[in-house]
Scaffold this active site. Structure first.
Site, PDB file in Angstrom:
ATOM      1  CG  ASN A  10      -1.655   1.262   1.448  1.00  0.00           C
ATOM      2  OD1 ASN A  10      -1.756   2.070   0.534  1.00  0.00           O
ATOM      3  ND2 ASN A  10      -2.193   1.448   2.647  1.00  0.00           N
ATOM      4  CE  LYS A  12       0.261   3.451   4.732  1.00  0.00           C
ATOM      5  NZ  LYS A  12       0.200   3.576   6.155  1.00  0.00           N
ATOM      6  CG  HIS A  93      -5.578   1.601   5.105  1.00  0.00           C
ATOM      7  ND1 HIS A  93      -5.103   2.632   5.890  1.00  0.00           N
ATOM      8  CD2 HIS A  93      -4.575   0.706   5.010  1.00  0.00           C
ATOM      9  CE1 HIS A  93      -3.855   2.360   6.241  1.00  0.00           C
ATOM     10  NE2 HIS A  93      -3.504   1.198   5.717  1.00  0.00           N
ATOM     11  CD  GLU A  95      -2.833   5.459   6.648  1.00  0.00           C
ATOM     12  OE1 GLU A  95      -2.807   5.524   5.408  1.00  0.00           O
ATOM     13  OE2 GLU A  95      -1.927   4.914   7.316  1.00  0.00           O
ATOM     14  CD  GLU A 163      -3.383  -2.989   7.306  1.00  0.00           C
ATOM     15  OE1 GLU A 163      -2.288  -3.252   6.829  1.00  0.00           O
ATOM     16  OE2 GLU A 163      -3.976  -1.931   7.087  1.00  0.00           O
ATOM     17  N   GLY A 169       2.443   1.755  10.708  1.00  0.00           N
ATOM     18  CA  GLY A 169       3.373   2.868  10.541  1.00  0.00           C
ATOM     19  C   GLY A 169       4.061   3.284  11.825  1.00  0.00           C
ATOM     20  CB  SER A 209       5.378  -2.270  11.941  1.00  0.00           C
ATOM     21  OG  SER A 209       4.860  -0.974  12.228  1.00  0.00           O
TER      22      SER A 209
HETATM   23  C1  PEP Z   1      -0.569  -0.124   5.999  1.00  0.00           C
HETATM   24  O1  PEP Z   1      -0.505   1.020   5.603  1.00  0.00           O
HETATM   25  O2  PEP Z   1      -1.533  -0.842   5.684  1.00  0.00           O
HETATM   26  C2  PEP Z   1       0.513  -0.626   6.844  1.00  0.00           C
HETATM   27  C3  PEP Z   1       0.402  -1.810   7.385  1.00  0.00           C
HETATM   28  O3  PEP Z   1       1.579   0.219   7.019  1.00  0.00           O
HETATM   29  P1  PEP Z   1       3.001  -0.177   7.699  1.00  0.00           P
HETATM   30  O4  PEP Z   1       3.462  -1.461   7.046  1.00  0.00           O
HETATM   31  O5  PEP Z   1       3.890   0.972   7.369  1.00  0.00           O
HETATM   32  O6  PEP Z   1       2.757  -0.362   9.139  1.00  0.00           O
END
Ligand code: PEP
Length: 254
Positions: A10, A12, A93, A95, A163, A169, A209
């Site tokens: 992803n 973003k 997601h 966000e 998630e 992040g 992460s």
């Molecule tokens: C994400 O944006 O779905 C995500 C898991 O980000 P990160 O891997 O940076 O934690």
């Protein structure tokens, strides 16, 4: 058709069309021998148009609108995504939920729209830190699943991504035990609505992460069918290394 584990990036709001194109070319060249992993690139809408990839590589979008066209300034329809060669759409997601305040109702409409367009939604669910600390993880996930999948008869063309919001992040990864327990909880919750066999086999990705230092241990967790990756999907080295670890895991299993 055999379902392979998924490694989905992803991006973003990162990468221009030109940057995206050269990143995808470089990444595919580094993964030409991959056989047992489905790899999804999730660029911003603008970069989707100029990308053309073949199995085992696929294009994923980060969002869509549920209407096919109309006066929805700033939105993108599923037809537009199909026209760009998109197969997967990330829906809900964290966000989108927490920064842009998308409701479960909107998320549900989007899941239906993606399926109706013949694409696969990657429906994201996850609890906030305060939910976990107050022992509400299960009820939050249950409600996100029930509302997000309302009116859906079968999980056949669905991918889920667990998630935890506190792991996205932040550099904090959920522990193997937390991931294992939570994926089990999700499958149990699915059984309330869907058949046991679909609930057991629907792909559930872990996201939060993921990096080359934890990918092997996380993909070995029972019930984890791949990853949704943010930060580590933006450069070829970590992204291809994670894909290789997942491929290696598959080879060792077979
Ligand atoms: C994400 O944006 O779905 C995500 C898991 O980000 P990160 O891997 O940076 O934690």
């Amino acid at each position: 058709m055999e379902k392979y584990p998924i490694v989905a990036g992803n991006w973003k709001m990162h990468k221009t069309t030109t940057e995206g194109k050269s990143f995808v070319e470089e990444t595919i060249n580094m993964l030409l021998d991959i056989e047992k992993v489905t790899i999804i690139f999730g660029p911003p809408f603008t970069a989707l148009f100029d990308l053309d990839v073949k199995t085992p590589f696929f294009l994923g979008a980060q969002n869509c609108h549920w209407e096919s066209h109309g006066a929805f300034t700033g939105e993108i329809s599923t037809d537009m995504l199909v026209d760009c060669g998109v197969h997967y759409v990330i829906i809900g997601h964290s966000e989108r939920r927490h920064v842009f305040h998308e409701s479960d109702d909107w998320i549900n409409r989007k899941v239906h729209a993606v399926l109706n367009a013949g694409m696969t939604p990657i429906l994201c669910i996850g609890e906030k830190l305060e939910d976990r600390e107050s022992d509400n993880t299960q009820s939050v996930l249950s409600s996100q699943l029930i509302e997000g999948l309302k009116g859906i008869d079968s999980l056949e063309n669905i991918v889920l991504a667990y998630e935890p919001v506190w792991a996205i992040g932040t550099g904090i990864t959920a522990s193997v035990g937390q991931v294992n327990d939570t994926h089990n909880v999700i499958r149990q919750e699915l059984k309330v609505v869907f058949s046991d066999s679909e609930s057991e086999t629907v792909p559930i990705l872990y996201g939060g992460s993921v990096n080359p230092g934890n990918a092997t241990e996380l993909i070995s967790v029972d019930g984890v069918d791949g990853f949704l990756i943010g930060g580590a999907s933006l450069t070829s080295e970590p992204f291809t290394e994670i894909a290789r670890q997942v491929e290696q895991h598959m080879k060792e299993k077979s």
